[in-house]
Design a protein around this motif. Structure first.
Motif, PDB file in Angstrom:
ATOM      1  N   VAL A  20      42.562  46.597  43.435  1.00 17.62           N
ATOM      2  CA  VAL A  20      42.356  45.151  43.535  1.00 17.62           C
ATOM      3  C   VAL A  20      43.543  44.493  42.843  1.00 17.62           C
ATOM      4  CG1 VAL A  20      40.919  43.252  42.650  1.00 17.62           C
ATOM      5  CG2 VAL A  20      39.821  45.339  43.474  1.00 17.62           C
ATOM      6  N   LYS A  40      39.886  40.497  50.666  1.00 18.20           N
ATOM      7  CA  LYS A  40      38.739  40.634  49.754  1.00 18.20           C
ATOM      8  C   LYS A  40      39.144  41.219  48.414  1.00 18.20           C
ATOM      9  CE  LYS A  40      34.765  40.882  52.779  1.00 18.20           C
ATOM     10  NZ  LYS A  40      33.958  41.774  53.586  1.00 18.20           N
ATOM     11  N   PHE A  43      43.054  38.447  44.440  1.00 11.62           N
ATOM     12  CA  PHE A  43      42.559  37.297  43.681  1.00 11.62           C
ATOM     13  C   PHE A  43      43.726  36.579  43.007  1.00 11.62           C
ATOM     14  CE2 PHE A  43      39.122  40.317  43.971  1.00 11.62           C
ATOM     15  CZ  PHE A  43      38.002  39.523  44.228  1.00 11.62           C
ATOM     16  N   MET A  44      43.898  35.316  43.337  1.00  9.08           N
ATOM     17  CA  MET A  44      44.877  34.507  42.616  1.00  9.08           C
ATOM     18  C   MET A  44      44.091  33.451  41.844  1.00  9.08           C
ATOM     19  SD  MET A  44      47.977  34.305  41.768  1.00  9.08           S
ATOM     20  CE  MET A  44      48.872  35.286  42.982  1.00  9.08           C
ATOM     21  N   GLU A  45      43.935  33.716  40.561  1.00 11.44           N
ATOM     22  CA  GLU A  45      43.094  32.846  39.739  1.00 11.44           C
ATOM     23  C   GLU A  45      43.945  31.835  38.991  1.00 11.44           C
ATOM     24  OE1 GLU A  45      39.887  32.987  40.200  1.00 11.44           O
ATOM     25  OE2 GLU A  45      40.329  34.594  41.611  1.00 11.44           O
ATOM     26  N   ASN A  51      39.959  35.095  30.813  1.00 12.37           N
ATOM     27  CA  ASN A  51      38.970  35.247  31.887  1.00 12.37           C
ATOM     28  C   ASN A  51      39.359  36.343  32.868  1.00 12.37           C
ATOM     29  OD1 ASN A  51      36.734  34.465  33.691  1.00 12.37           O
ATOM     30  ND2 ASN A  51      38.394  33.796  35.011  1.00 12.37           N
ATOM     31  N   GLY A  54      38.686  39.791  31.387  1.00 13.52           N
ATOM     32  CA  GLY A  54      37.254  40.085  31.365  1.00 13.52           C
ATOM     33  C   GLY A  54      36.746  40.395  32.767  1.00 13.52           C
ATOM     34  N   MET A  55      37.184  39.580  33.701  1.00 11.37           N
ATOM     35  CA  MET A  55      36.804  39.768  35.102  1.00 11.37           C
ATOM     36  C   MET A  55      37.282  41.133  35.621  1.00 11.37           C
ATOM     37  SD  MET A  55      38.145  37.080  37.949  1.00 11.37           S
ATOM     38  CE  MET A  55      38.954  37.733  39.409  1.00 11.37           C
ATOM     39  N   ALA A  57      37.797  43.732  33.793  1.00 13.11           N
ATOM     40  CA  ALA A  57      36.973  44.740  33.127  1.00 13.11           C
ATOM     41  C   ALA A  57      35.647  44.907  33.857  1.00 13.11           C
ATOM     42  CB  ALA A  57      36.737  44.363  31.664  1.00 13.11           C
ATOM     43  N   GLY A  58      35.025  43.793  34.218  1.00 13.39           N
ATOM     44  CA  GLY A  58      33.749  43.846  34.948  1.00 13.39           C
ATOM     45  C   GLY A  58      33.897  44.597  36.260  1.00 13.39           C
ATOM     46  N   MET A  59      34.983  44.303  36.985  1.00 12.29           N
ATOM     47  CA  MET A  59      35.230  45.012  38.245  1.00 12.29           C
ATOM     48  C   MET A  59      35.455  46.501  37.995  1.00 12.29           C
ATOM     49  SD  MET A  59      37.874  42.513  40.209  1.00 12.29           S
ATOM     50  CE  MET A  59      37.408  40.901  40.838  1.00 12.29           C
ATOM     51  N   LEU A  61      34.446  48.321  35.496  1.00 13.07           N
ATOM     52  CA  LEU A  61      33.198  48.964  35.082  1.00 13.07           C
ATOM     53  C   LEU A  61      32.350  49.314  36.304  1.00 13.07           C
ATOM     54  CD1 LEU A  61      32.244  46.754  31.993  1.00 13.07           C
ATOM     55  CD2 LEU A  61      32.606  49.230  31.952  1.00 13.07           C
ATOM     56  N   ASP A  62      32.612  48.611  37.393  1.00 13.69           N
ATOM     57  CA  ASP A  62      31.838  48.824  38.613  1.00 13.69           C
ATOM     58  C   ASP A  62      32.612  49.631  39.655  1.00 13.69           C
ATOM     59  OD1 ASP A  62      29.328  48.497  39.615  1.00 13.69           O
ATOM     60  OD2 ASP A  62      29.732  46.602  40.617  1.00 13.69           O
ATOM     61  N   GLY A  63      33.683  50.311  39.202  1.00 13.43           N
ATOM     62  CA  GLY A  63      34.338  51.264  40.104  1.00 13.43           C
ATOM     63  C   GLY A  63      35.645  50.827  40.731  1.00 13.43           C
ATOM     64  N   TRP A  64      36.102  49.594  40.467  1.00  8.37           N
ATOM     65  CA  TRP A  64      37.363  49.134  41.044  1.00  8.37           C
ATOM     66  C   TRP A  64      38.524  49.434  40.105  1.00  8.37           C
ATOM     67  CZ3 TRP A  64      36.679  47.486  45.990  1.00  8.37           C
ATOM     68  CH2 TRP A  64      35.376  47.129  46.354  1.00  8.37           C
TER      69      TRP A  64
ATOM     70  N   SER B 127      32.970  36.334  31.460  1.00  7.52           N
ATOM     71  CA  SER B 127      34.017  36.808  32.386  1.00  7.52           C
ATOM     72  C   SER B 127      33.715  38.203  32.914  1.00  7.52           C
ATOM     73  CB  SER B 127      35.383  36.814  31.696  1.00  7.52           C
ATOM     74  OG  SER B 127      35.798  35.503  31.419  1.00  7.52           O
ATOM     75  N   ILE B 128      33.204  39.075  32.058  1.00  7.60           N
ATOM     76  CA  ILE B 128      32.836  40.415  32.527  1.00  7.60           C
ATOM     77  C   ILE B 128      31.764  40.266  33.617  1.00  7.60           C
ATOM     78  CG2 ILE B 128      31.774  42.627  31.869  1.00  7.60           C
ATOM     79  CD1 ILE B 128      33.098  42.293  29.105  1.00  7.60           C
ATOM     80  N   GLU B 161      36.490  29.072  30.934  1.00  9.18           N
ATOM     81  CA  GLU B 161      37.380  29.688  31.931  1.00  9.18           C
ATOM     82  C   GLU B 161      36.530  30.463  32.944  1.00  9.18           C
ATOM     83  OE1 GLU B 161      40.456  32.186  30.296  1.00  9.18           O
ATOM     84  OE2 GLU B 161      41.211  30.622  28.963  1.00  9.18           O
ATOM     85  N   LYS B 168      34.508  28.439  41.332  1.00  8.00           N
ATOM     86  CA  LYS B 168      35.514  28.552  42.397  1.00  8.00           C
ATOM     87  C   LYS B 168      35.070  29.566  43.448  1.00  8.00           C
ATOM     88  CE  LYS B 168      39.813  30.956  43.273  1.00  8.00           C
ATOM     89  NZ  LYS B 168      41.004  31.618  42.754  1.00  8.00           N
TER      90      LYS B 168
END
Lengths: 308, 277
Positions: A20, A40, A43-45, A51, A54-55, A57-59, A61-64, B127-128, B161, B168
């Protein structure tokens, strides 16, 4: 090098569905092709480093496997706690790609210069830290990142840097690359330090020195074994890096040499950026040269260590 | 919506039992953020009893819903409910914070089955959670994400954030619950860092917002069962709670945020108040 790196992210996305890309308000058109091919996973944030880490990290943690890209000081300084907690404590495969490591952004001033990025990333448990020397080496590194299970910091140089590596030996994360053996002096490099070392070779050899060259694209894990093997052959060692002399390659070399308790005394010098913020602008190379971080500076440092 | 503490519902046996477990855990560990855990009890209980699609026998089930306790210091409540659900043996609670346990003073992802993120430093969970919600979307599964923050915690800029990012991406599968107990470590939220108008803030950040008595299991269940509230929006639920809810001396009492070393006489009287032995 940045182009090579991001092209690789695009290519890797085609061979590995986990890949990703997350950018933080990067220049218009960045990775447009990837955006078209894999909308998909692109991501251009906004300008929100905490953020996006963290985002990521969340992805992860879910295999990405997120590749996160923004300017080096912002990805390392701004959100250091997210690096430590979200990435390193969870030990997830997020790749941080930092644009303009060192003083690439000389004209933009010290806010944009990553002079301590290697130090802080090196101090983060579970983090792998890589600073390659040119675009070719970047292309050798990137496919290997698919196999690493923890976070990686990838430091980018300026772009269009001269090619100073070759593929005579395989690139392995965590392995030093001995380009030349020597008996008098060993130059240890990371990032574009390799280019400066190569440029200084002729002058050093003209002074009758037998010079070894060890390139350390991976700062962590650090190839202590290779360093000691080559350092044990010489009288003096100089580390060369576009980074503060505190905490980066020079520190890593010093730590290894000091703890090895070598039988014979070894002269050693860390060549890098001094412990201060740049007080002038100009260009990357002019700023570096002002600190003695140049081919001439390497020769001067060698003079200070050896009778030449 | 404004709720005074007297209007808030009283605790039923399910809640009292969890509060006793939390108190027992704290007694064994000799420490713990009791008041911060007590304001969370009904929120967590309703999530784990009635809302979350989870499987304690298969904590890594890929389709599961995720609950992230971003206010990690409230972990006594999370540990109590996770043990109750069978994620790990209840005996583990008695080792809380000891040298030989998976249960530390803040929850760690790698150690505790059922814990979805290592939290404790504030402002990281939102964020996580966004990452988890986007992951579910990429996978095309129906997993939902529930992030619980403290009220003091949302002083952290990173929370906002994450809020902008969730909005979004129109993350309908993302719900952020604020445990609005009106107290933070150094004083009343209204004095330390006022949050009002809080519902308007979330609204302005693009969330569908609801407010609820955070100690009313029926109202919580009804609300949480009805997410997403609006098409194309992430959800924010402002849970009006009482810090330390359940024990008079602890309720809304600033002294209890960091209190440790509770003497056994007081401990006994607290158990009695919760209907325990």
């Amino acid at each position: 090098m940045r182009k090579a790196c991001l092209q690789e992210v695009h290519r890797l996305a085609g061979v590995d569905e986990r890949v990703v890309f997350i950018g933080s308000d990067l220049g218009f058109g960045t990775l447009d092709e990837m955006r078209k091919d894999y909308p998909k996973r692109f991501f251009m944030e906004g300008i929100s480093e905490a953020n996006i880490l963290g985002m990521a990290a969340g992805m992860a943690l879910d295999g990405w496997m997120p590749y996160v890209n923004t300017i080096a000081p912002f990805i390392t300084r701004r959100a250091y706690e997210q690096v430590i907690v979200d990435l390193c404590m969870h030990n997830v495969p997020v790749r941080l790609i930092g644009n303009g490591g060192g003083v690439v952004y000389a004209p933009l001033g010290p806010t944009h210069q990553a002079i301590e990025d290697l130090a802080v990333m090196r101090a983060a448990p579970n983090m792998t830290v890589v600073a390659v020397a040119d675009a070719d080496e970047m292309r050798r590194l990137m496919p290997l990142t698919l196999n690493e299970s923890g976070p990686i910091y990838i430091r980018l140089a300026k772009g269009y840097d001269p090619i100073v590596t070759d593929d005579s030996q395989p690139f392995i994360i965590g392995r030093g690359l001995p380009f030349q053996k020597g008996k008098d002096l060993l130059l240890v490099t990371t990032g574009i330090g390799l280019r400066l070392a190569r440029e200084s070779m002729a002058a050093l050899e003209a002074k009758g020195l037998s010079v070894g060259l060890l390139h350390m694209p991976t700062i962590k894990p650090f190839d202590s074994e290779m360093l000691l093997e080559m350092a044990s052959q010489v009288k003096a060692v100089i580390s060369v890096e576009e980074h503060s002399v505190i905490g980066g390659l020079g520190s890593a070399v010093a730590e290894v040499l000091a703890e090895a308790c070598l039988d014979k005394p070894l002269r050693f010098k860390r060549l890098g950026l001094p412990d201060c913020f740049a007080d002038s602008y100009g260009s990357q190379l002019s700023l570096m040269a002002g600190y003695g971080l140049s081919a001439d500076g390497i020769v001067e440092a060698a003079k200070g260590l050896l009778e030449i | 919506m404004s709720l005074s503490t007297t209007e808030l519902s009283c605790c039923d046996e399910r809640s009292s039992s969890l509060r006793r477990t939390i108190l027992h855990t704290m007694r064994c560990g000799g420490r713990g953020h009791l008041a911060s855990a007590y304001s969370l009890v009904e929120i967590l209980r309703v999530l784990y009893d009635d809302i979350l699609k989870i499987d304690p026998k298969n904590p890594d089930w890929v389709e599961r819903d995720r609950c992230i306790l971003s206010k990690g210091h409230g972990c006594l409540a999370l540990y109590a409910i996770l043990a109750d659900k069978g994620f790990f043996p209840k005996e583990e609670l008695e080792k809380f914070c000891s040298g030989d346990t998976i249960l530390g003073g803040h929850p760690e992802y790698h150690k505790v089955p059922g814990v979805e993120a290592t939290t404790g430093s504030l402002g990281h969970g939102p964020s996580i959670g966004v990452g988890y919600a986007l992951s579910a979307r990429m996978r095309g599964n129906d997993a939902r994400v529930f992030v619980i923050t403290g009220d003091g915690e949302i002083n952290e800029g990173s929370v906002w954030e994450a809020a902008m990012c969730a909005s979004k991406h129109k993350l309908e599968n993302y719900t952020l619950l604020v445990d609005y107990n009106k107290l933070q470590s150094s004083g009343p939220v209204a004095e330390v860092q006022p949050l009002e108008p809080l519902a308007d803030k979330w609204e302005a950040f693009g969330f569908a917002v609801r407010e609820v008595d955070g100690h009313d299991p029926v109202a919580l269940k009804e609300l949480l069962s009805s997410v997403p509230f609006e098409t194309g929006k992430p959800n924010a639920i402002i849970c009006h709670t009482v810090k330390g809810k359940g024990i008079k001396d602890v309720e809304h009492n600033l002294k209890w945020h960091h209190k440790a070393n509770v003497d056994s006489e007081l401990m006994d009287s607290m158990f009695a108040e919760l209907g325990g032995e």
